[in-house]
Design a protein around this motif. Structure first.
Motif, PDB file in Angstrom:
ATOM      1  N   ASP A 119       0.859  -1.182   0.000  1.00  0.00           N
ATOM      2  CA  ASP A 119       0.000   0.000   0.000  1.00  0.00           C
ATOM      3  C   ASP A 119       0.893   1.228   0.000  1.00  0.00           C
ATOM      4  OD1 ASP A 119      -1.832   2.063   0.558  1.00  0.00           O
ATOM      5  OD2 ASP A 119      -3.133   0.699   1.672  1.00  0.00           O
ATOM      6  N   SER A 159      -4.398   3.126  -0.553  1.00  0.00           N
ATOM      7  CA  SER A 159      -5.745   3.180   0.017  1.00  0.00           C
ATOM      8  C   SER A 159      -6.200   4.601   0.290  1.00  0.00           C
ATOM      9  CB  SER A 159      -5.789   2.405   1.344  1.00  0.00           C
ATOM     10  OG  SER A 159      -5.603   1.037   1.146  1.00  0.00           O
ATOM     11  N   GLY A 208     -13.551   3.388   2.663  1.00  0.00           N
ATOM     12  CA  GLY A 208     -12.190   2.874   2.787  1.00  0.00           C
ATOM     13  C   GLY A 208     -12.145   1.678   3.709  1.00  0.00           C
ATOM     14  N   LEU A 252      -6.083  -3.719  -0.008  1.00  0.00           N
ATOM     15  CA  LEU A 252      -5.502  -3.272  -1.270  1.00  0.00           C
ATOM     16  C   LEU A 252      -5.941  -4.135  -2.449  1.00  0.00           C
ATOM     17  CD1 LEU A 252      -3.792  -0.823  -1.930  1.00  0.00           C
ATOM     18  CD2 LEU A 252      -1.827  -2.352  -2.128  1.00  0.00           C
ATOM     19  N   ARG A 257      -8.824  -2.389  -3.510  1.00  0.00           N
ATOM     20  CA  ARG A 257      -8.429  -1.177  -4.227  1.00  0.00           C
ATOM     21  C   ARG A 257      -8.039  -1.506  -5.667  1.00  0.00           C
ATOM     22  NH1 ARG A 257      -9.540   4.082  -3.231  1.00  0.00           N
ATOM     23  NH2 ARG A 257      -9.803   3.227  -1.132  1.00  0.00           N
TER      24      ARG A 257
END
Length: 430
Positions: free
Chosen positions: A81, A330, A341, A345, A348
């Motif tokens: 991340d 993130s 959120g 990841l 994401r």
């Protein structure tokens, strides 16, 4: 003897030392065999052999390894991340009702309001969030931590504590980030200098040198230092990296971006400077984009994106084709800016595919690669390739193939760091 996703028996055996060397017996290697797994979803199952934190071709002679049954699950590298704000999070706290905000100063004030509202320490909230990230398959993060008079260095010291608590499980790079600006916030520059000299941070951050921080805020004396001069000076003085937020669009963003590239070349900081978000870049196409990409690649300035929307996500395929390092992050997780959120990841990467209309297997695999490899390049971490010599950092999931995993987001059934299981079925085991 083995059990599914369990280990039994000794980690290793070996002959006892005898004679004069008995007092200095050699510690046998730590060896675990993850049996019957499919790297990247290939059809053929193999064994992944972890020896002292690295993948190896075979089990060392004379060693009886621990064995974990993979059951034909897919093995994928764990993720990096490249941009997260764990100090701001309200993850796991009572629900916080956010008020409307329409400008950067309003969002920044929201950070202060939420900080005052919290009853749990920065360290405990950040540890909770980053432990959760580990269970979702993250092996490293670059954590931006606010440094401003409203907070002092509490975020820096709190995240430094978390870094120690998660040592060996999660790599944490700390960025001292002047979210409130340097010129517009009296005292922020001095705090940033203290953070740089503390030995606790890996990088110095910045924010919109021409826009938000280009002019002093109303009611201030306007004598704050020019931001980029301060940042590059601190980086050179203390041997730190730079990671600068750039939200400005058009020439107000492109001008500072080119300035950052020029300063990076002049200071010999190639590979040590990153610009986050860079919303001015997606506005470019064709030759202007290619020219900028060549300039960034030549200067060694990397970029990060968080896939916020179709018009703000970086054109990462074009940038990487020109040699620009690009990572995925993130950003904020359930903070004052947004209730959304989750520090996952892989999710994401899924959002990256969604916002870029990824449809083919190759396009979906590109999104995963940005999460796995892009951030590792930016943070100067060894690539997790699942090949011998690679870090034994991977996760096991049930699925058909890599593109399907990016779309369906299966449970990370096992997360392995340096050959050691650190999470099972979404539970942190550390």
């Amino acid at each position: 003897m083995t059990t599914p996703f369990g280990t039994t028996g000794p980690a290793a055996t070996g002959a006892a030392a005898t004679g004069p060397a008995a007092a200095a017996a050699v510690t046998p290697p730590s060896v675990t065999v993850f049996r019957d797994v499919r790297p990247y979803g290939t059809d053929r199952a193999v064994d992944l052999i972890a020896v002292d934190g690295l993948l190896a071709e075979r089990v060392p002679d004379g060693v009886v390894p621990e064995v974990v049954e993979g059951g034909g699950r897919i093995a994928l590298p764990t993720l990096v991340d490249a941009h997260i704000h764990p100090d701001k999070t309200a993850w796991g706290e009572p629900w916080y009702s956010r008020r409307p905000a329409g400008s950067l100063p309003e969002y920044v004030q929201g950070d202060v309001d939420l900080h005052r509202h919290q009853r749990t320490s920065v360290a405990d909230r950040a540890h909770r969030l980053l432990s959760h990230a580990v269970t979702r398959g993250t092996r490293a993060v670059r954590a931006h931590v606010d440094v401003a008079p409203a907070f002092g260095l509490a975020g820096v010291t709190g995240l430094a504590e978390v870094r120690e608590r998660l040592a060996g499980v999660l790599d944490v790079q700390l960025v001292a980030f002047p979210q409130h600006g340097v010129r517009r916030m009296p005292g922020a520059g001095a705090l940033l200098a203290r953070a740089a000299a503390s030995g606790l941070v890996d990088a110095i951050g910045g924010i919109d040198p021409a826009g938000f921080d280009g002019v002093p805020a109303e009611g201030t004396d306007g004598e704050g230092p020019a931001q980029l001069e301060l940042l590059f000076g601190l980086a050179e003085q203390h041997g730190l990296r730079l990671d600068i937020h750039l939200h400005d669009r058009g020439e107000r963003g492109l001008g500072p971006l080119r300035d950052i590239a020029a300063r990076t070349r002049a200071a010999g900081l190639a590979g040590r400077v990153v610009v986050s978000h860079a919303f001015c870049v997606p506005e470019l196409t064709g030759a202007p984009l290619a020219d900028l990409a060549a300039e960034l690649a030549e200067s060694g300035v990397g970029l990060t994106t968080v896939a916020p929307s179709a018009h703000q996500v970086l054109p990462f395929r074009t940038l990487r084709a020109h040699g620009v390092r690009v990572g995925l992050g993130s950003d904020g997780v359930r903070d004052s800016w947004s209730p959304y959120g989750n520090a996952d990841l892989l999710h994401r990467a899924h959002l990256l595919g969604w916002t870029t209309d990824a449809r083919t297997d190759e396009q979906l695999a590109d999104c995963f690669a940005l999460a796995a490899d892009g951030g590792a390049e930016l943070l100067d971490l060894p690539a997790a390739t699942l090949e011998p010599g690679s870090p034994a950092d991977f996760m096991l999931v049930t699925g058909e193939c890599l593109p399907q995993v990016v779309v369906d987001l299966p449970t990370r059934e096992l997360v392995v760091r340096a050959g050691r299981v650190v999470a099972r079925d979404g539970r942190f085991t550390g």
